[in-house]
Design a protein around this motif. Structure first.
Motif, mmCIF file in Angstrom:
data_model
loop_
_atom_site.group_PDB
_atom_site.id
_atom_site.type_symbol
_atom_site.label_atom_id
_atom_site.label_comp_id
_atom_site.label_asym_id
_atom_site.label_seq_id
_atom_site.Cartn_x
_atom_site.Cartn_y
_atom_site.Cartn_z
ATOM 1 N N ARG A 22 14.137 31.523 26.014
ATOM 2 C CA ARG A 22 13.298 31.558 27.617
ATOM 3 C C ARG A 22 15.448 32.522 27.472
ATOM 4 N N LEU A 25 15.053 37.082 26.590
ATOM 5 C CA LEU A 25 14.720 37.214 27.823
ATOM 6 C C LEU A 25 15.305 37.299 29.044
ATOM 7 N N MET A 28 18.054 39.623 28.050
ATOM 8 C CA MET A 28 17.377 41.320 28.703
ATOM 9 C C MET A 28 17.271 41.897 30.040
ATOM 10 N N THR A 29 16.854 40.721 30.857
ATOM 11 C CA THR A 29 16.519 40.692 32.635
ATOM 12 C C THR A 29 17.961 40.433 33.381
ATOM 13 N N SER A 33 13.716 36.455 37.120
ATOM 14 C CA SER A 33 12.978 35.636 36.407
ATOM 15 C C SER A 33 11.581 36.795 36.268
#
Length: 580
Positions: A22, A25, A28-29, A33
């Motif tokens: 998580r 990720l 990356m974002t 969420s």
């Protein structure tokens, strides 16, 4: 894999693997969420799917908007364009947007914006938070597609391209290449206009008289022969550098206070590294605010201290003040809160980014890094005003080929600090998610505290157009306290309203005082009963402080307290403010 308090057990190998995934990720974002976004869309869409009447209403609106566009496209009517930009939207202010075909493209964009504004209104049963988030995400997606962002559909860009023979686009490409290089290498961009901290910004004369691992304490040199007997301590937010209150000499709130005969101390928070990952919110209270009060007390022993907190600095000051009141510590002579919230049920657009899924996602990212990075936090603030802070800047810089304008506040705005993982998680959960401070559930050292225990008089500032701490939310401190309280509502936003020095054109404010026996007045009624006064609120605060601190008849104190172990360490602005 879950601890009794609901948080995951970090030492379980399976949970560690999940958190690592998580965290990857999340990088990356930029910490957003995907689960939170998907849940909002799913809630909105599922309720809309079960509302045929609402569907027909939206279909009718789409047809009506299409008909208005068709009529406008014919050019046969002299009526005003059917859709108008929001008052704060300046993307279409160029005269070229009123001529075809640009006017049609503009109107098509605004028609789509109008439809989505209506579509995002919650159907019965929809979580309002999810509806607000859908409206926000829809607005973000529409802003990407705005004709103002495209060189061939923006009349201002085409005009500039014709004038310069394409020189604006060439210069814009150089700007883009430079920004990509800065982003890829992590090299800080050069300050606009050559502003430098300690040379152009944060130049009020003073000395660092105390330093620990969390902050440096600056004592400012007097500028008057006599001073008020009691000192002022400024507690800034830890998410930005303190010198927002000591920008250029002409708009420095700290310099203004010193010139009025006040002895001023200011905290300058450290820019934490991964080594600070386990520093908590209570550490910021104990080793921050309380340590600063102790140090000021050694420099000026026996005097009451008038504490002023800005933004989250005001929140942690309120926590410290309530704890002191509970424990019988009466060192505070008064409390000033600048755009600071104590209740978070109406905490503004920042709440769009916060729910259990989002906070857990951020926690996993911070678990990996040890802190929340500057750019990860700054991205959320930019998203709140992407029209101005993202797209208008991109058009100006990359399509018009203009350099960023040099303003002291833009330099400060880019000079953010990191936040320790545990501390950031603590305040997101305890304050934003659970709102414990005003619900009687915020404990310090094992005992609950209450704002109503505070007896020191308060001076509270809200700003009319605050996206970070909406003034209705700031005003709520009046609902949870029973002391003397002066509330001021001033023109401007979260930062601009505070930087409202005397002589600043177009400023006004409203002011009212509540005594302990006065009944509560809701914010809108308060607004209606207090007319606007032209000018800056700074003199009002200076007069209020002068009344609380006593007449300016005392000799200025020495710098630091060498006999008490607090010798001057280095000149202001110190070393922590320079940490990158």
């Amino acid at each position: 894999m879950t601890a009794p308090n609901g948080h995951p057990k970090h030492d379980h190998p399976y949970e560690t693997a999940d958190r690592a995934g998580r965290a990857m990720l999340a990088r990356m974002t930029s910490g957003s969420s995907l689960n939170a976004a998907a849940a909002a869309w799913a809630d909105w869409a599922s309720h809309l799917a079960r509302a045929p009447g609402r569907q027909m209403e939206l279909a009718e609106r789409a047809m009506r908007n299409g008909a208005k566009l068709a009529v406008h496209a014919t050019g046969l009517t002299r009526d005003d364009p059917p859709f108008r930009p929001r008052a704060e939207d300046h993307r279409f202010s160029h005269p070229g947007w009123s001529t075809p075909p640009f006017s049609l493209w503009q109107q098509a964009f605004l028609a789509a914006q109008d439809w989505w504004d209506a579509a995002a209104e919650p159907a019965r049963g929809t979580d309002p938070h999810n509806s607000d988030r859908v409206a926000f995400m829809a607005r973000q997606m529409l802003d990407v597609l705005s004709p103002s962002n495209m060189p061939l559909t923006n009349p201002e860009v085409l005009q500039e391209t014709a004038r310069t023979g394409g020189g604006n686009l060439m210069q814009g490409m150089r700007h883009l290449a430079e920004d990509i290089r800065v982003q890829a290498t992590g090299t800080p961009a050069a300050a606009a206009g050559g502003f430098a901290v300690g040379r152009d910004l944060a130049v009020t004369e003073g000395q660092v008289v105390f330093r620990n691992e969390l902050f440096e304490l600056i004592q400012y040199a007097p500028r008057t022969e006599k001073v008020h007997p009691e000192p002022v301590l400024i507690v800034p937010a830890w998410i930005m550098k303190y010198y927002i209150l000591d920008l250029s000499p002409e708009n420095s709130l700290i310099a203004y206070l010193v010139e009025q005969g006040f002895t001023v101390f200011a905290m300058s928070w450290v820019n934490p590294s991964a080594d600070y990952r386990d520093v908590s919110l209570d550490d910021y209270r104990r080793d921050g605010v309380m340590a600063a009060l102790d140090a000021v007390g050694k420099v000026m022993p026996g005097q009451k201290i008038h504490a002023c907190g800005y933004c989250l600095g005001g929140t942690i000051l309120s926590i410290a003040a309530a704890t002191m009141a509970r424990d019988g510590d009466d060192r505070l002579g008064s409390i000033t809160l600048l755009a600071a919230q104590t209740d978070f049920t109406e905490a503004g657009e920042l709440m769009l980014f916060l729910d259990e899924s989002q906070v857990a996602f951020l926690e996993d990212m911070m678990w990996d890094q040890g802190y929340l990075a500057q750019e990860q936090m700054a991205g959320a603030f930019r998203a709140l005003r992407d029209e101005d802070l993202v797209w208008t800047r991109a058009v100006s810089r990359y399509l018009m080929g203009k350099e960023d304008e040099a303003f002291d506040i833009t330099v400060w705005n880019a000079d953010a600090t990191r936040m320790p993982a545990k501390m950031h998680s603590d305040y997101l959960r305890a304050l934003f998610l659970d709102n414990r401070l005003t619900s009687g559930r915020f404990a310090v050292e094992g005992q609950v505290i209450a704002l109503k225990d505070i007896r020191a008089p308060m001076f509270v500032i809200g700003t009319e157009k605050d996206h970070i701490a909406p003034w209705h939310s700031v005003y709520k401190v009046a609902l949870f306290t029973q002391n003397e309280l002066t509330f001021v509502l001033t023109k401007g936003g979260h930062n601009g309203g505070i930087l409202s020095e005397p002589g600043h054109k177009g400023r006004h404010y409203r002011i009212g005082c509540r005594t302990p026996e006065t009944r509560y007045t809701d914010p809108d009624s308060w607004y209606a009963r207090h007319p606007a006064t032209e000018g800056s609120w700074w003199p009002e605060w200076a007069r209020w402080l002068a009344d609380k601190t006593g007449p300016a008849e005392a000799a200025p104190p020495a710098m630091g307290a060498p006999d008490a172990g607090l010798p001057p360490l280095c000149p202001a602005p110190g070393t922590y403010v320079l940490m990158k």
